[in-house]
Design a protein around this motif. Sequence first.
Motif, PDB file in Angstrom:
ATOM      1  N   MET A  98     119.618   6.456  69.722  1.00 17.10           N
ATOM      2  CA  MET A  98     119.630   6.403  68.254  1.00 17.10           C
ATOM      3  C   MET A  98     119.074   7.684  67.644  1.00 17.10           C
ATOM      4  O   MET A  98     119.671   8.274  66.734  1.00 17.10           O
ATOM      5  N   LEU A  99     117.911   8.117  68.139  1.00 16.34           N
ATOM      6  CA  LEU A  99     117.238   9.274  67.541  1.00 16.34           C
ATOM      7  C   LEU A  99     118.015  10.566  67.765  1.00 16.34           C
ATOM      8  O   LEU A  99     118.073  11.425  66.876  1.00 16.34           O
ATOM      9  N   LEU A 100     118.645  10.721  68.950  1.00 23.46           N
ATOM     10  CA  LEU A 100     119.449  11.919  69.191  1.00 23.46           C
ATOM     11  C   LEU A 100     120.697  11.936  68.315  1.00 23.46           C
ATOM     12  O   LEU A 100     121.091  12.981  67.792  1.00 23.46           O
ATOM     13  N   CYS A 101     121.341  10.777  68.164  1.00 22.83           N
ATOM     14  CA  CYS A 101     122.520  10.700  67.282  1.00 22.83           C
ATOM     15  C   CYS A 101     122.135  11.041  65.846  1.00 22.83           C
ATOM     16  O   CYS A 101     122.866  11.735  65.143  1.00 22.83           O
ATOM     17  N   PHE A 102     120.975  10.559  65.421  1.00 25.20           N
ATOM     18  CA  PHE A 102     120.525  10.773  64.044  1.00 25.20           C
ATOM     19  C   PHE A 102     120.144  12.234  63.817  1.00 25.20           C
ATOM     20  O   PHE A 102     120.591  12.867  62.852  1.00 25.20           O
ATOM     21  N   ALA A 103     119.326  12.779  64.708  1.00 17.73           N
ATOM     22  CA  ALA A 103     118.816  14.141  64.507  1.00 17.73           C
ATOM     23  C   ALA A 103     119.838  15.209  64.846  1.00 17.73           C
ATOM     24  O   ALA A 103     119.822  16.296  64.265  1.00 17.73           O
ATOM     25  N   GLY A 104     120.743  14.916  65.782  1.00 21.86           N
ATOM     26  CA  GLY A 104     121.735  15.908  66.193  1.00 21.86           C
ATOM     27  C   GLY A 104     123.100  15.717  65.573  1.00 21.86           C
ATOM     28  O   GLY A 104     124.032  16.467  65.893  1.00 21.86           O
ATOM     29  N   PHE A 105     123.255  14.717  64.684  1.00 24.47           N
ATOM     30  CA  PHE A 105     124.556  14.397  64.076  1.00 24.47           C
ATOM     31  C   PHE A 105     125.606  14.202  65.188  1.00 24.47           C
ATOM     32  O   PHE A 105     126.727  14.701  65.085  1.00 24.47           O
ATOM     33  N   LEU A 106     125.278  13.475  66.237  1.00 25.07           N
ATOM     34  CA  LEU A 106     126.160  13.365  67.396  1.00 25.07           C
ATOM     35  C   LEU A 106     127.191  12.263  67.229  1.00 25.07           C
ATOM     36  O   LEU A 106     126.869  11.163  66.768  1.00 25.07           O
ATOM     37  N   ARG A 107     128.418  12.562  67.592  1.00 24.73           N
ATOM     38  CA  ARG A 107     129.419  11.521  67.790  1.00 24.73           C
ATOM     39  C   ARG A 107     129.087  10.799  69.088  1.00 24.73           C
ATOM     40  O   ARG A 107     128.447  11.360  69.976  1.00 24.73           O
ATOM     41  N   TYR A 108     129.575   9.557  69.218  1.00 24.10           N
ATOM     42  CA  TYR A 108     129.200   8.825  70.430  1.00 24.10           C
ATOM     43  C   TYR A 108     129.782   9.478  71.681  1.00 24.10           C
ATOM     44  O   TYR A 108     129.128   9.495  72.734  1.00 24.10           O
ATOM     45  N   ASP A 109     130.974  10.029  71.597  1.00 26.27           N
ATOM     46  CA  ASP A 109     131.567  10.675  72.762  1.00 26.27           C
ATOM     47  C   ASP A 109     130.724  11.870  73.208  1.00 26.27           C
ATOM     48  O   ASP A 109     130.583  12.129  74.408  1.00 26.27           O
ATOM     49  N   GLU A 110     130.154  12.585  72.260  1.00 22.61           N
ATOM     50  CA  GLU A 110     129.277  13.708  72.589  1.00 22.61           C
ATOM     51  C   GLU A 110     127.987  13.223  73.242  1.00 22.61           C
ATOM     52  O   GLU A 110     127.491  13.805  74.207  1.00 22.61           O
ATOM     53  N   LEU A 111     127.447  12.132  72.703  1.00 23.14           N
ATOM     54  CA  LEU A 111     126.208  11.578  73.249  1.00 23.14           C
ATOM     55  C   LEU A 111     126.412  11.045  74.663  1.00 23.14           C
ATOM     56  O   LEU A 111     125.638  11.344  75.573  1.00 23.14           O
ATOM     57  N   SER A 112     127.456  10.248  74.853  1.00 24.71           N
ATOM     58  CA  SER A 112     127.674   9.621  76.157  1.00 24.71           C
ATOM     59  C   SER A 112     128.037  10.631  77.237  1.00 24.71           C
ATOM     60  O   SER A 112     127.851  10.358  78.427  1.00 24.71           O
TER      61      SER A 112
END
Length: 521
Positions: free
Chosen positions: A288-302
């Motif tokens: 959650m925190l990386l998606c929020f702070a990095g503006f990450l799409r889920y594909d980028e996160l996963s």
Amino acid sequence: MLSRRSDCDDWEVQDEIFTYLDHLWGPHNADRFAHDYNTKCKHFNSKYWCPGTSGIDAFTVDWKGKNNWLVPPPNLIPKVLNKLKQEKCNATLVIPEWTSAPYWPMLIDEKGNMKVFIVAHIFFQGENLTKEGRGQSGIFGQQFLKFRLIGTKLDRTVKEAIRNSGIDGDSYLYGLYPKMCELLINSRSDNTVKSYFNAFKRWERFISLHGHVALPAQPVHVALYLTDLVNNGSTYHPVYNAIYEASKRVAPKKTNKKDPVTTDVLIELCDNFKDCSDLLVLRDLTMMLLCFAGFLRYDELSSLRFLDIDIQDSFLILHITKSKTDQYRQSNEVIIAKGSTIACPYNMLVKYTRLAGFSSHENKFLFRPIYRSGELCKLINKDKKLSYTAARECLLKRIRIIRPGCNIGLHSFRSGGATVAANADVSDRCLKKHGRWKSDSSKDGYIVDSIEKRLKISQVLGAQSVLLVNNFDIYVEVNSAARALLIDGPVFLTSISSASDSDNEGQSNLKRRKLESSKET
């Protein structure tokens, strides 16, 4: 073996043969002639119902879109070849080398060579090629077969078209075929290819249901299909794939846009689990925190791997190797500062990686499924990224602990981070670079302006209205004085100014000078 014509066909090839061919031409994902006790794939078809079957009678289901594993009874081989020809699908077919069988001319051309749709073939001969089933396996249950088995790889798509165009199999042009296929596949992103494929399958199911063929498509059939989509109230996405402008005007269902996640929600959630050392909870909070702070799409996160993270003293760097807007793999870096609140992504990531036991030389996916065994909670050893569905279920479950009934999705974290940054007056250039947006319109679609920002527009307009009224009053007063002076003779207005700060009555000072008219005038 079910999906056979009689019990004498209840046999299978040895697992070693399947493993070899699956490594060579696989992975295979559908066993079309099997039973629950001898299937080689998770997805299989049987003649009668049995536990786990995906469908009864392999000839009644669609084989396209799968890499099929086929070990049919010999009397069904002609029917199998006809279905492969009709549906133009990929398969590995294992059959006996019976040159006098009815199916043999379907495989061999006039020159005695394998036909063009057989990409490759391998002969098997010797002991222990097959395995007995629960019925009477006939000659295939014998330890030593008196004939050879042939494993053939069938591809009735691009390669067949190359050969049918007159290009010889030994020529330079034919050698370019594999590279051409690779370039065609990589010309679009994985998500785009998947979207196109799903849209085509939807069209194919529709037209086949009404007794017509999908390819070649008739224009009138396509027009009727588009009409059916709109008429049945299809969601915006499939209608959009089919026809853009018309769907926006008539599609009845509107997009339900998710709300952005706020900083307060994340801080409250992290505070609830501040003393928790459960790996599953820490994984979800870190995502959650990386998606929020990095503006990450889920594909980028996963897709993040452990070595994609560079942790410095006061910040961390995420190396995004694959992104929706970076199809040419130029790579992007996302820099996230170390924070001071309990919802700091830097501290949460360090805590998670330590508890997960990542080592400096390990480069597996950062976020993988987790298994429990008693009090043990660990990431699975297999290098497999967490699926979108599983991540969505886990993350939304956490958020709804403190915000039940909220309207959020995985994109809410990306939208929430962008919204907070935009309302804090971060420059548009930095926002676009941090979020990997190529256009302002894409960026603006994620940002929700705060109520203060929206009110500022009317507040500014209100202030300008007051200024205009004051200026108008000054103009009326000055104009009246000017007309009064003109009665006595010509007047030259040297300056007009508003009242000084000490003038409480707010009166305008009019400085004037009366000019003497010349006698000639």
